[in-house]
Design an enzyme around this catalytic site. Structure first.
Site, PDB file in Angstrom:
ATOM      1  N   PRO A 144       0.892  -1.164   0.108  1.00 53.08           N
ATOM      2  CA  PRO A 144       0.024  -0.038   0.020  1.00 53.08           C
ATOM      3  C   PRO A 144       0.865   1.253  -0.164  1.00 53.08           C
ATOM      4  CG  PRO A 144      -0.671  -1.441   1.741  1.00 53.08           C
ATOM      5  CD  PRO A 144       0.589  -1.722   1.169  1.00 53.08           C
ATOM      6  N   TYR A 145       0.305   2.217  -0.342  1.00 52.68           N
ATOM      7  CA  TYR A 145       0.818   3.646  -0.217  1.00 52.68           C
ATOM      8  C   TYR A 145      -0.132   4.471   0.528  1.00 52.68           C
ATOM      9  CZ  TYR A 145       2.220   8.354  -1.340  1.00 52.68           C
ATOM     10  OH  TYR A 145       2.634   9.658  -1.270  1.00 52.68           O
TER      11      TYR A 145
END
Lengths: 73, 73, 73, 73, 73, 73
Positions: free
Chosen positions: B2-3
């Site tokens: 994820p970011y």
């Protein structure tokens, strides 16, 4: 409940101008979509000119190239 | 993988607090979705208060207006 | 008044899991920085796996390459 | 008409390197998708290392941890 | 040369309303900062309500909670 | 450890083209700044044409206006 991010080059926008952008975008969202100003968030990112590119060039080089073209006409 | 991008006003968050945000968000994504911490990226953007709007006002004006309302009650 | 954007691959996160992410991040910001949950905005972007790259590859190809490496050990 | 945002840690990228990133990304989009360079916008965000997390740690702590692991082997 | 990203919940904004947002923001930037409309880019992200959080809750739950509070008064 | 977000209009980019963008941007960051491909994340957002504005107009209207100008010359 909208979130708006405005990105511009850092070239001396004043606090008054930023306040006008914040108020203007918030009012636009209220008028067009009925969005509640109380939960509308606006952020303004001022980006160094060396970090902004257009036409494949840093923006100051881009403007110089455009100006040179105009002169040649 | 994820970011996560966390945007807050620039008002003196310490390196320790930022580390706690980074660790906390990464752990949350591991716990809830099984995301691998090794490839979880977190960035924190600290935005000048003049560049953050809420309720159609720059945030310091917004807070002053809220405080004035409280006083009037 | 923070704004948090969580980007993950679209792989079946449920409404319950998303609600847990929203609640968890909001609570983290309240606990670490004293941010008011009432004006904390969280958005979750679910990105197609073909549109997410890691290690120079679309993520499904990346995972296959990682799995192949593991097998070879 | 694409918009590209490149986020890196602030660790001394030069104006020449940034110009190369801007030119390189713009050319990539022209070559792969036929996008018009004239309306391709690229921004580069340089994020303080304390504000960038990986593996649940601020990036300098992450690198130190990785280096320590290497040494132990 | 500004870039503006407007994020709203996906709740049926029409093409006409979106066009009005695009035109309105572009004109605002021209009026306040003298920005050239020709290179002003605006994108609108419509986010599923399950993916938008406020007050620590997905937005539909948040609205239901607010409505319940109003009723109790 | 960079994060790159590429935003384009949704107009039929293939999985192969997206893979080429992911590989190309990752290689560019390795070559210019020595960034490690293993932790370089790239996301591609495909935005509906109705949600993309340029020159104060939704992009399809913008293109039609440009084409009309060309014809008049």
């Amino acid at each position: 409940m909208p979130y708006v991010n405005i990105r511009i080059t850092r070239e001396g926008a004043t606090a008054e101008q930023k306040a006008e952008l914040i108020g203007g975008v918030t009012e636009l969202l209220r008028r067009v979509l009925g969005k509640n100003p109380a939960t509308t968030v606006v952020t303004i990112d001022e980006v160094e000119t060396a970090n902004w590119g257009l036409g494949g060039l840093p923006v100051l080089d881009y403007r110089a190239a455009q100006a040179a073209k105009e002169t040649q006409r």
